[in-house]
Design a protein around this motif. Sequence first.
Motif, PDB file in Angstrom:
ATOM      1  N   LYS A 185     -11.990  42.867 -13.356  1.00  0.00           N
ATOM      2  CA  LYS A 185     -11.573  41.999 -12.261  1.00  0.00           C
ATOM      3  C   LYS A 185     -11.032  42.771 -11.063  1.00  0.00           C
ATOM      4  N   THR A 186     -10.691  44.046 -11.264  1.00  0.00           N
ATOM      5  CA  THR A 186     -10.052  44.788 -10.188  1.00  0.00           C
ATOM      6  C   THR A 186     -10.995  44.938  -8.998  1.00  0.00           C
ATOM      7  N   SER A 187     -10.441  44.754  -7.813  1.00  0.00           N
ATOM      8  CA  SER A 187     -11.214  44.908  -6.578  1.00  0.00           C
ATOM      9  C   SER A 187     -10.713  46.105  -5.783  1.00  0.00           C
ATOM     10  N   HIS A 188      -9.763  46.844  -6.353  1.00  0.00           N
ATOM     11  CA  HIS A 188      -9.184  47.973  -5.622  1.00  0.00           C
ATOM     12  C   HIS A 188     -10.196  49.104  -5.528  1.00  0.00           C
ATOM     13  N   SER A 189     -10.225  49.752  -4.370  1.00  0.00           N
ATOM     14  CA  SER A 189     -11.094  50.901  -4.175  1.00  0.00           C
ATOM     15  C   SER A 189     -10.296  52.170  -4.451  1.00  0.00           C
TER      16      SER A 189
ATOM     17  N   ALA B 293      -1.062  48.385 -18.960  1.00  0.00           N
ATOM     18  CA  ALA B 293      -2.307  48.679 -19.667  1.00  0.00           C
ATOM     19  C   ALA B 293      -3.217  49.573 -18.837  1.00  0.00           C
ATOM     20  N   LYS B 294      -4.107  50.279 -19.527  1.00  0.00           N
ATOM     21  CA  LYS B 294      -5.065  51.136 -18.826  1.00  0.00           C
ATOM     22  C   LYS B 294      -6.199  50.300 -18.251  1.00  0.00           C
ATOM     23  N   LYS B 295      -6.708  50.764 -17.111  1.00  0.00           N
ATOM     24  CA  LYS B 295      -7.847  50.130 -16.467  1.00  0.00           C
ATOM     25  C   LYS B 295      -9.096  51.000 -16.529  1.00  0.00           C
ATOM     26  N   ILE B 296      -8.875  52.322 -16.521  1.00  0.00           N
ATOM     27  CA  ILE B 296      -9.989  53.267 -16.500  1.00  0.00           C
ATOM     28  C   ILE B 296      -9.638  54.454 -17.395  1.00  0.00           C
TER      29      ILE B 296
END
Length: 444
Positions: A82-86, A420-423
Amino acid sequence: MKKLRFAFILIAGLFFFTIIIASSVRNIYLSSDAGKGRLGFMANPIKFLAETPSLMKQIVAPPEFLFKNSKSKDGFTYFDEKTSHSYPSLLVGYKTEKYGSKFDLLDINTGKVLKNWSPDNETLFQQAFNDDNPRKPPSEQSDLYYLHPLMLKDSSLLITAQLTSLLAKIDVNNKVLWLKNDRTYHHSLELDEDGNVFSCTRPFESAQYDFLPTDYDLYKNTLVDDHITQLNPDTGDILFDKSVIAVLLENGYEKVLLGKGQITSDLTHLNDIQPALSSSEYWQKGDLLISCRNLSTVFLYRPSTNKILWLKTSPWYNQHDVDFYEQDKIVVFGNDDIREESKEIASVGNQNLFFSNKRSHNEVYVYNFVTDSISTPFTQLLKEEEISTLTSGRCDILSNGDIFVEDTNHGRIIIGDSIAKKIEYVKRHDKDNISSLYWSRIVN
């Protein structure tokens, strides 16, 4: 009965043989003449016998730059769709074989390789090898382990190999533009506000200090006298150079160096120099944030006046990586392991490092100058992901508040929020192993 007697004699013989070998090896390693005074021509065979198990292990075991991991997916794995951060780019260093260090510039958002470098590492080692270095590695058995490569605007790289005396600049096509081997260049490389570079360095001979033996020859080649060094990246010329020990002594911090009444050859272990790129109420542009691992100490230093403006020892232990954050905070990556250094024969590697029951993972500390307080906002993430590199380790708080962490010893990078981790990123070597990472860098 005869078999029992024979077994007893055999066991007793092996026991006393082991004691004799152990005491002989101790004499070899601790004596100034490598045991030849007492053991004569037997010194080298005994040393070889003692080192045989270790040599056999090296033959059978995978190279030390590999880490056992058969589960993680090669490259980036994304856990938050869901993340939209660049996210910014990532510069990573890894190894594929002996003298096989390589570097990739990666787009975190897509996993695409934007640039890569594959220097001629064996030639670089030979060019950098310096007989004047008292801690030089054996040329026939060595390798290169780069740390914290720094990419410049023209896509050239500055690289250091801290186990030898090497600082080099290579262009985008791996051509060596210049190389220095006049001292040991190690740990971090950082650009200051004028585009010059700060490096942790060690002259081959230490300065003379009055808290050490009066016979300077006893320690000049064994005391690690770490320096804060500024260089011109176009030429490699040194612009500023100052001993960390001297800085602490000249600012009245002898107790930080000698507060336990104990000294080791690696007294400060300088491992990060972070220049301030702008001014705030608590620092000026050009000030330096300094990390000394073996003192568990971080301090703010102004080179223009040779003044320490602020200094703090702990709560972090054996920290790596310090950063300015916002206008009134700093971030410290605390390894938070314990280092045991009372052994008569110093060990090489991680055998003398361990985590305690109280602190079982690394920690990220945020110190606030306004409130003189410390917070640890990423504890849950670090604990859940078991981020626990005994040595090295890096972190950066990103513009969206997420944190980038390199778990160096375990060959992985984690990006996540406080929960939590995202990547996750790893560089897979084969189906069973991934490469250790060597101080990756966020590139904005």
